[in-house]
Structures are given as C-alpha cells and as structure tokens.
Write an enzyme that holds these catalytic residues in place. Structure first.
Site, short mmCIF file in Angstrom:
data_model
loop_
_atom_site.label_atom_id
_atom_site.label_comp_id
_atom_site.label_asym_id
_atom_site.label_seq_id
_atom_site.Cartn_x
_atom_site.Cartn_y
_atom_site.Cartn_z
N THR A 224 11.75 11.73 45.04
CA THR A 224 12.01 10.92 43.84
C THR A 224 13.01 9.81 44.11
OG1 THR A 224 11.53 12.75 42.38
CG2 THR A 224 13.00 11.07 41.51
N GLU B 109 9.42 18.61 39.26
CA GLU B 109 8.12 19.05 39.81
C GLU B 109 6.97 18.52 38.96
OE1 GLU B 109 7.67 20.77 42.73
OE2 GLU B 109 9.81 20.50 43.02
#
Lengths: 666, 666
Positions: free
Chosen positions: B146, B438
């Site tokens: 990320t 997730e």
C-alpha cells in the site's frame, strides 16, 4: 458567456456557506462564535494517545480556564452570579463538543449535572451556599445516581439515606456491592462533593429516591470518613474524565444536605412534599434532569458534524481508480456508493440539527430563560412532558445517528481514518457511550412510546413499561398525533396532496409528511390493539409487554421520525433567503427519501407503497446524491468548525496537512 | 417425575456444548486446542491502556514465544523446516484471534504476508535463503504494498524498481509523497527487510507491479542508506503493531532480490514471465495473497465470537426492571428486544463460521496442504478464482458483521461495556480496520460482482470495474448461479418446495434457499441489462458503471448471502449427532429469517413476498428468539474461548469477577 457573467449568474442562485451557517447558528449564534473563538486556543486542541493521568490533569486545567468564560455562568440563575440563559448555555455546550469530548463531559458533569441538581432539586439556601463555588469550579462535584446494579431503573437504586432525628442527620449507606455508585464522573480524582441519590427514610417510613449533597473528599483531597472511592479505570474513550465508584458506610450529613425542593424533612423527621404521590414525585425530580439529555444530544450532533466534515473533505481530495480514457483518477466522492454513504448521513445531520434547535428552544422556554430564577416547578406540566418526550426521542435518535455516522466516516476514509491523527478514532471512541449514558437509548424509546400510549394523562410517570400494558388495556386510548410547532405549515402541505399516492411525486413534501404521520398513527393503533388483546386473553402482563416490545419501539421511532421531519420543514419555511431555502429543501428530500427507502418494507407491508414506487425511492435517493454532490463541501463548511478543531490532516489543505502529518499539533 | 429422570430426559434430546464444539472445531480441532492452551499463559492475557512502546515490545516478545510453537511452521513448506499444512495454519490463526489482536496482526504480517510473499512470489533460492529466518523471527519483515496515494488500486502504485544492467542491480525509488509505502506493519520499529511492490522497468520497458526484497534496517536497527522510515503513530486500535511509512531514494538491491516466480530478469535486463499479459500476471500475483483475506476473515469471526460470549453471558447475569408481581428483576436476555439484538447476530456468526470453514478448506485444497511444497501455480485456475471470489465476499461480509456485532455487544452491556476491563472497547477498536485492510470491503464486493458478471472467463483480471461495463455490454452474458459444494443437498431441498410461495412455511429450508437463489439471479440479470442498455444509449462507461454501482454491490451481497446459507445447510447435513443438528437447524432458521426480514423490502418489491408473509417473517424471528433463548449460553460456550481470554469480569463467575474487577489481570 464571459467568466464574469458566469460567476455572477452562479452567485445569484446558489446558496453560500455563510448564509447557510447563519441559518444553522440560529438564535444563539453569539455563544457559538464565542465558543469557537475560545476553543481555537492551542490549550484546547484535540488530543489522542495521552496517558490517562495526564489527560485527566489537562482536562481539569482546561475546565478551570472555561470557568472564567461566560459559558458556565449562562446555566445559572442571575441571583447567584449566573446569566440564566439556559438556551444559550446548552447551545454553547453543543459548540464546545467540536473540541475534546472529555472536557465536554467533565464540564457537563460539573455544571450540568452536579450544578443542575443543586439548581433544580435544591432550594435557595443550597443555591446561595454552593452555586458560586460550583460555577467557578472551586467546588468540583459529582452526580451520583447510577449504581452498579441499577442504571436504567433508577427507581430501584438501593443506597439509603436514613434520617436520625436524635442528631438531626441523615445516614448514607451502601447496603451491598450492587448499590455502589458507579461510572460517576469526577469521582475518581477531582470531586469534593456528590449529589447522591438514595432511598430516603424518616421515622421508619420510606419516601422514595431523593438527592443529598455529600462531601466525598476533604480539602487535602483525601476521601472523607466512611466514603470509599474506586477508579473505574480505562474506558473506550473519554479518558480525560475520572469516572469512579463511590460507596458509603455510615456517612452522616446534616439535615440541610437534602436537596429539598420536592421533599423536605423537619427536625423531628416529619416528611412533607408538594407532590404527594411518590412515583409522580420521582418522575418530576428526574424530569428536571432533561437538560442532560438535551446536552448529550447536542454533543452527538456536533461530533457527527465534525466526522462528516473530515470525511467529506477527504472525499473531495482523495482520488482512486482511473475512469476510462482519463488521465486523472476519480475523486472518491464522485462514486455513487461513496455519495450514498456520506450524503444521506449529512442530510439527516441537517434534519437533526433543526430538531436539536427546537429541543433547546423548548428547554429554554420551560426552564426559565430570561427570568432571574430558573423556575422549573412552575412550568406548565404539559409543556414539560412534551419536552421530556422530545428530549428522550431526539437523544436516542441523535446518539445512534452519531455512532453510525462516525463509524461510516471512519470507513469512508480507509486506512487514514484509522490513524488517531485524523481524529475519527477519538470521535468514535468518545461518543460511543452516548447511546448508553443519560438514559439507555432503548429505554428512552420506551419512555417515548409510553407517553404516546398514555396520551399525556396524569397517570404518566406512575406506569413502568409493564404497568403501561395494563393501563392501555383498561382505558379507551385513542392514538392522537401531537403536532409539533410546525403544525400549520405541515397541515397546509398535507392538505394539498392529491388522494392517490401514485399520482404524487415522491418529492412532494406533503405526501412525505402524510406518510410519516400515517405510519405513526397506524403503528400506535396496532400496538394498542395488541396489548388490549393480550390482556383480554388473560396473558401475563410481562409476556404481553415483551411480545410487543419491538412494535413499541417502532412506534417511538416513527413518532420521532415524524417530529424530526416536521421540524425540518418548519425550519425551511422560516428560512428567508430563497437560495438557502432551496438547498435545504434538497437536503430535506434526501433525508426524507433515504429514511423512507430504509423503512420501505414497512410501507410496502402496509399497502402505502407499491413495489414500483418503493423502487422509485432508491432511484430518487441516487438522483439526490448526484444533485447534492456539488454542494457537499458547502454543506460541511456551513457547520463552521474551526480548522484547529477539525484538526485531521486529511481534512486540511495540502500545506497544513503536510506539516501536521508529521506529528500531533502542539 | 423425579429430578434424576428429568435430567436424563433432558440429556437425551438436548444438544451439549461439547458436541456442538466438536462440530465447530472441525477438521483442524487439534490446532485450535493447541492455540487455546498456548494462549492461556498469562503472557498472552488481553491488555488495554498500555503505552504504545510498551505494547509494541510486549507483542514482539509474545511473537518470539509463538515462533517456537508449531503454529507458524504450519504455513511453510516442509522442505524449509515447515509443515506445509496451510488449512491448520489459518485455523490456528483464527483461534489466536481470541487473544490480543495486535499480536495477531503482527504475526500475520510476519508469517502470512511477508513470509507468504516469499513463498508464493519467490522461487527456491528465496525460500532456502530466507524462510528459516522468517519462521523463527530472526528476520522480521514487512509487506510494503500500500502507498499513501494507492490502497485499493494497487495496480496504480508508483514506487519504481528500475534495473541497472551496468551493475546488475535494481534501483528502488519513491517518486513522490503519494508513493510512500504507508500503514506498513512492522516498519516503524522491528522490520529488517520488506517485500516492496514496485513498477518494474528493465531496458526502458515497463512490466507492471513486482515484489522485491529490500533490506530496510541494518543489524543495529538503523535505517539502511536511502531508506526513510516514519512512524504512523497512534491508531484507533492495534497499537501493539508498529505501522510505519517507508520511502526509498536510490536504494540498490541485487538482481536476485526480485521475487521472480511470475517474472524474472536476466543479467542483461531481459524480462521473461510465464504469464504474458501484464494485467493477468498482476492479478495472478495478487491472487496468491488470498490467504491474507481468509486470515482476516477468520480473525473477525473469532472477535465476533468473543464479543458475543461476553454480551450473552452478561445478558444471562444482569437483571433490570421488575416484572409485575415478581420479587426478582428480569434477566435482560429475557427481554425480546435484547434477544433481537444478540441472538440473530449469534446465529449469523454460526452461519459465517461454516462459510469460513469452507473457505479454509478451499484455501488448503488450492494451495497445497499435505504436499511437500506449496504449489499455488499448479492449482486449477477455476478453483483458484472461485476461492478468490469466495474469500473476497466472505471477508467483506465477515468483517462488517464483526464491526456491527461488536458495536451492538458493547451497547448491550451498557456502561459496563464501555470499561476497558470488559474487553469490548479493545475488540471494537482493534477490529475496526478489518473492513479496510486486506482489501476495502466495498472494493472487494465489486470484485465479487465482476467475477459473477464475467462468468469465470479468461478475461477475468483484465477488467477493472469500468472495463467490466464494456465487457458486459459486448458479450452475451447469462447469469449462471455457481453452486457451492452443497449442490446436491440444496437442489434436493429446493426440488420439494411446492409451487406457490404462500403454501410453504417460512421455515421451509428449500423455500428459503430458492428465495436466496432467485434474488441473486434476478439481481444479476437486472444489472447486466442496465449496463448493456447504458452502453447502447452511448453513455460514458464511467457514468454507466456509476449509475448501477449500488445494484452491483447488491448482486455481490446476494451472491455471498446465498453461498453462506448453502454452506450452513451443508454443514448441518454433515452433522451426525441429531440433537446438535436440530439445534443448528434452529440457528440456521434464525440466521436466514433475520436476513430475509432485513432484506424483505427487496422481495416485496419484486413480488416474491406478499405483505402478509413479510410481516410473518418478523413474527417468526421473534418466535425463534424465544425458542433459542434457553440455548444462548450453550451456543457461546461451544465457541470454546478460554476464560483467560474472555477476560471480561462481567462475563465471568461472581468470584472471579470480583477479583478481576479490582484491576487488570496480571
């Protein structure tokens, strides 16, 4: 068309944040501005991840600063150094909720609950002796009502206050662990005195729950003899408030410690009260505490506004995913789903803002306002009960709305929303208990339903939820819709709706109002019928009540939803600026239609929506989201939350963001 | 009838917590028991209000202890010291979630994400060189995917890895602030190496996202040259995990740092890959990370179970309000409204338990299980895509369920639920981000919908949400319901349902199944039609997609709801003990009917429920609540959460409660 013309044309028809803010700020705008100015001092900057002790100290220091501002004084009668402007006081409290909510609750306990108990339940000698010190925080106090074993059912608390006529004292006693005073703000650390609610006994006779002023710590801060103090420890949020437990063993206080407005004890132990019936007396005393519910409701409103300000601004800055054939990524607030998450919640926040405004106005009108002394006892009973019912309903609706809205804002900001620096975690954690304290929401909704079912009769207050079943079964109760102050405009709008639902646009305000009204009446009739049938079938009253409990709660919610809508409609009707009114009208549509969309099953089940029309609600909500999307920024700006309190780097401009992202503001 | 007879009669027909637990514990019961035993060590006692640094240290110390247990090894191939039993590994992880969730996430990052990236994206030399140290925690690592500007849209990340053929190295670079790796667990403090996802370029040509192993700290714990590390600071929860930000400036790593299973670079810079299409390669690589979603889903399941255990036990101990003519107050779980809050959530937790069980079984079957090496690449493509879709849908459903359930449990415990000592605050705060990490839930549901719309075609993975619109418009896509493993039993039940809805009891499982199936197919057909129409009207693909986004999400939810129900039905069908099966059958009814009640508006709108029948759902849910009320205690006991982990004094026996209430367990 030149750019200038374009701008002018736009200005002519569009609402401005300033105009809208003026409407929202309303009657007590001046105190909102004062509190906004005060809270911009770095001393009041939102904090997180502070050690509990440090946070408690900081909050106490902040409270002492606030004690020197006009805010607290607004709450108290002029005769004792106050300003007696309760509407402004509660509005100031609402604004203060843009800041650290620990400070809010700490001061709410001190001035609202502890001070409020002295004002409303005490008499002149209590006022004279204590109020100046309460206002200035020289006497930090507690409001010791809830016990470990009894929160929602205050009437069953078990702490006792027994009058000893031989010494002219009351003896305060905690009979067992379940009777320990629990969750008491200000108790674990700073409180010196507590308004203790206890079952009063004189000359061997019980008189029900009364409040007494009991010193709990001496001047050095040590617990007084017979008083045990325990710390509630760490909580989900509000850790700047020192909640604690208080237990009393043979604690003696003089006779004048009794807050004796609704019941006094003579030297010989003779008990007298202006209200003979014990249960009725109890509910009258509790009723004076309505201000606490109005205040929590206002705090939940402000917390929702703060969370939405953060999430909407983020939605207007954050981009993700490429649209086809486009270099730039899409602003997340341009996704329909993101609009559906944020904009209906924003619209409902507007609706609840105007409900809160009405609530504060009613509180102000019932409890004194401009008069020199606060005259709760003289208020018209009907007005007071209406206020209590509205307060219970709006408090429940508002605090659940806050819980859901803040949660959703957190999710809408993704990982950034999980970082404490972006404020949403603390907002969520601090407000989470709002649905519980000052009356558990489910219990409050039952209170609303009880009022509707007993139709403001004198029996009100004498019925617990279960007694209500018998009462309803025994009486010819007819469901009557009590109109809000919006009566005339609402009736006018309803009257012009054509007869058949299908012929009317879902945006027709009269049709929406009629639908909300119809639901309330129908649900109320239904639950009355079911209770009566249950009792005539000879069922146990508890079983009858229990089998309709969900229906009872539906009645209460339908009632509040209607009131909130009517109050929104009335506020738009009052709005003088056409552009602002037009915008509010769209916001009201989004609020109303998303409520109807949420509850459309009920209307389908009861034949008031056809399947096609119900589906039409979803399209209409989507259309309204698209339509209000360009106004989203303006709608949150109008809340007027200073950047220093918005605080979240993700909700600030690029530059400020970068700086603040490096660490917590000083 | 004597007491003995009574007991025997009861035993003969009623399910026991032990039997039920055996069913729930299932195939990998042994690892559940091992983890339960491990976590009872006081070292693992739940904590709260711990300073961030101390919490991080504690979690790292706990992780080192866990490194010596069989759990972590289960995840890794036998060839490198592991046990290659992924199903057991993920089940162990699920059980570990009864304890401190910071520890769970910390170890999930280390073994699941960092270790998983090496296992699945690396090749043998990476396995040999790193896995032993990863397993034992000698090499603490990060999973750096990320970025600040890109979470949900991983394909658009901007960190670069450029091959320098003159030195045989990759140069890792963070081009701007938005490309900083963000929220990276293990980064702020303990990580020594990171699996960094970056856009790979060789010989001036881009090959899309790949992962490389980049040292971030030297042996002394100082950042490596060119690596900037920033602490994400305090979070809503999970503060035992040291999330941080990583930025790279001209960081050079050798050629073999590339995890090169799906793309390798020769010394001269020539790029080769077993998967030619770049987007497809990207989705294949991401697909190997499905284990992370399955794990988070399992953690959310366990957290829901823990919260329900606390709230149900409290509901069975706490009394409030007197029933008429009764000395004792009413147990709060005897109130219908309290049952309606807790029991449907409990039933859905059971439903989701069996969905999770299937998910783990599929994960185990696709990713190796008993074989010596984990062979993700060889798995049948269709199975893998089914797994990815199920994982995305169950993860979204489960984590939202956990968020709502834990919130509701907090409220159901009133003020006690707000005290940290009673665990609910920490459970809420820790799990709150599960809906985001997730894979953001909304994005995951779109992934589910995409799969359904593209019908497992090869084009899968090449379509972003917007490309999907074009694809659907261009193809003759027919909505096909993919049956779960429960196919035969489900079909059998559906086949025996009489033709007319009204003739069937709402408790008829076949009718329920048919209704869920019909909704999915109908919604899927509808959204396909709307997309096609939008495109043929010449609208912009983004506008077409955006205008149906809520409908797309409905399709995904309908799909998952059907799968969850079918898997529950199959689990009951497999259950050998008749008493347990009968109880589960009631639980399944409550789950199903409360889902139908929640969504009844849709069925009313689409003519599949009559108003009378829809109202009947509410009565049926109420009836089932009453019916399951006596089983509530047993239903939570069967989760088998050790008291040491339940921890909350309000959920423990009188004696233990009093002791623990005084302070945090040692």
């Amino acid at each position: 068309m030149g750019a200038d013309n374009d701008t002018e044309a736009t200005e002519a028809v569009e609402a401005s944040a300033a105009d809208l803010r003026r409407v929202l700020d309303g009657r007590w705008a001046w105190i909102r501005d004062e509190v906004r100015a005060t809270l911009q001092d770095p001393l009041f900057a939102p904090v997180y991840d502070m050690a509990t002790d440090e946070h408690r100290d900081r909050v106490m220091a902040q409270a002492r600063v606030l004690a020197d501002t006009p805010g607290p004084r607004l709450l108290f009668p002029k005769a004792f150094g106050g300003d007696g402007e309760i509407g402004a006081a509660v509005t100031g409290f609402e604004t203060q909720a843009y800041g650290d909510l620990s400070l809010l609750v700490k001061t709410g306990v001190q001035w609202g609950l502890f001070g409020g108990a002295i004002v409303h339940l005490g008499t002149e000698r209590h006022h004279e002796r204590y109020l100046p010190d309460v206002m200035t925080l020289r006497l930090p106090g507690c409001f010791a009502m809830t016990e470990t074993g009894h929160g929602s059912d205050v009437q069953s608390i078990r702490t006792t206050a027994t009058y000893d006529e031989s010494t002219g004292e009351f003896v305060i006693e905690t009979p067992d662990d379940d009777a320990v005073k629990d969750y008491i703000g200000n108790a674990a650390r700073h409180g010196r005195m507590a308004a203790v609610f206890a079952q009063l006994t004189t000359l061997g006779e019980s008189h029900g729950v009364h409040a007494l002023l009991v010193p709990i710590r001496d001047d050095d801060g040590n617990p007084c003899p017979g008083v045990s103090i325990e710390d509630c420890g760490h909580k989900a949020g509000l850790n700047g408030v020192d909640n604690g437990r208080l237990a009393f063993h043979e604690v003696r206080v003089p006779r004048d410690a009794l807050l004796d407005r609704y019941g006094s004890v003579a030297a010989d132990g003779t008990y007298t009260s202006p209200i003979e019936n014990e249960t009725r007396r109890f509910f009258t005393m509790l009723g004076t505490l309505v201000q606490g519910r109005v205040s929590v409701s206002g705090a939940a409103l402000s917390a929702s506004k703060a969370a939405l300000t953060i999430a909407v601004r983020y939605g207007l800055a954050r981009r993700q995913f490429h649209a086809p054939d486009s270099e730039r990524e899409v602003l997340i607030l341009d996704f329909l789903q993101h609009q559906r998450r944020l904009l209906p919640a924003l619209a409902t926040t507007y609706a609840l803002h105007f409900a809160q405004e009405e609530l504060v106005a009613q509180l102000h009108s019932v409890f004194g306002g401009e008069s020199d002394t606060i005259s709760s006892g003289d208020a018209d009973d009907l007005d007071r009960r209406k206020l209590e019912t509205l307060a219970a309903g709006v408090k429940a609706t508002m605090t659940w709305h806050a819980t859901h809205t803040i949660q959703m804002c957190r999710e809408a900001c993704g990982g950034a929303g999980y970082l404490s620096v972006n404020r949403l975690p603390q907002l969520k954690a601090d407000t989470d208990v709002f649905t519980t304290f000052e009356g558990d929401n489910t219990v409050l909704l039952q209170l609303v339903a009880k009022t509707l079912l007993t139709n403001f009769r004198d029996e009100f207050g004498e019925l617990d939820s279960l007694g209500m079943v018998r009462f309803v079964a025994d009486q010819v109760v007819e469901a009557v819709i009590e109109r809000t102050s919006a009566r005339s405009i609402v009736q006018r709008l309803i009257d012009v709706v054509p007869g058949r639902d299908e012929d009317v646009s879902v945006l027709d305000r009269g049709w929406q109002l009629a639908l909300f009204e119809w639901r309330e009446k129908h649900a109320l009739d239904g639950v009355t019928r079911r209770m009566r049938k249950g009792m005539s079938d000879g069922a146990d009253p508890f079983d009858v009540f229990n089998s309709v409990q969900d229906h009872v709660l539906l009645v209460a919610q339908a009632h509040i939803d209607r009131e909130v809508l009517e109050l929104f409609v009335a506020a738009i009707d009052r709005c003088e600026d056409p552009a602002t009114a037009a915008l509010l009208n769209d916001v009201c549509d989004l609020h109303t239609l998303s409520m109807l969309e949420r509850d459309r099953a009920w209307f389908l089940e009861h034949g008031r929506l056809t399947p096609a029309r119900a589906k039409g609600l979803t399209s209409a909500v989507n259309d309204l989201c698209r339509r209000l999307r360009p106004q989203a920024g303006l709608l949150v700006e109008a809340f007027g939350i200073p950047d220093a309190l918005v605080a979240a780097p993700i909700a600030l401009g690029e530059e400020e963001r970068r700086q603040r992202a490096k660490g917590q503001p000083a």
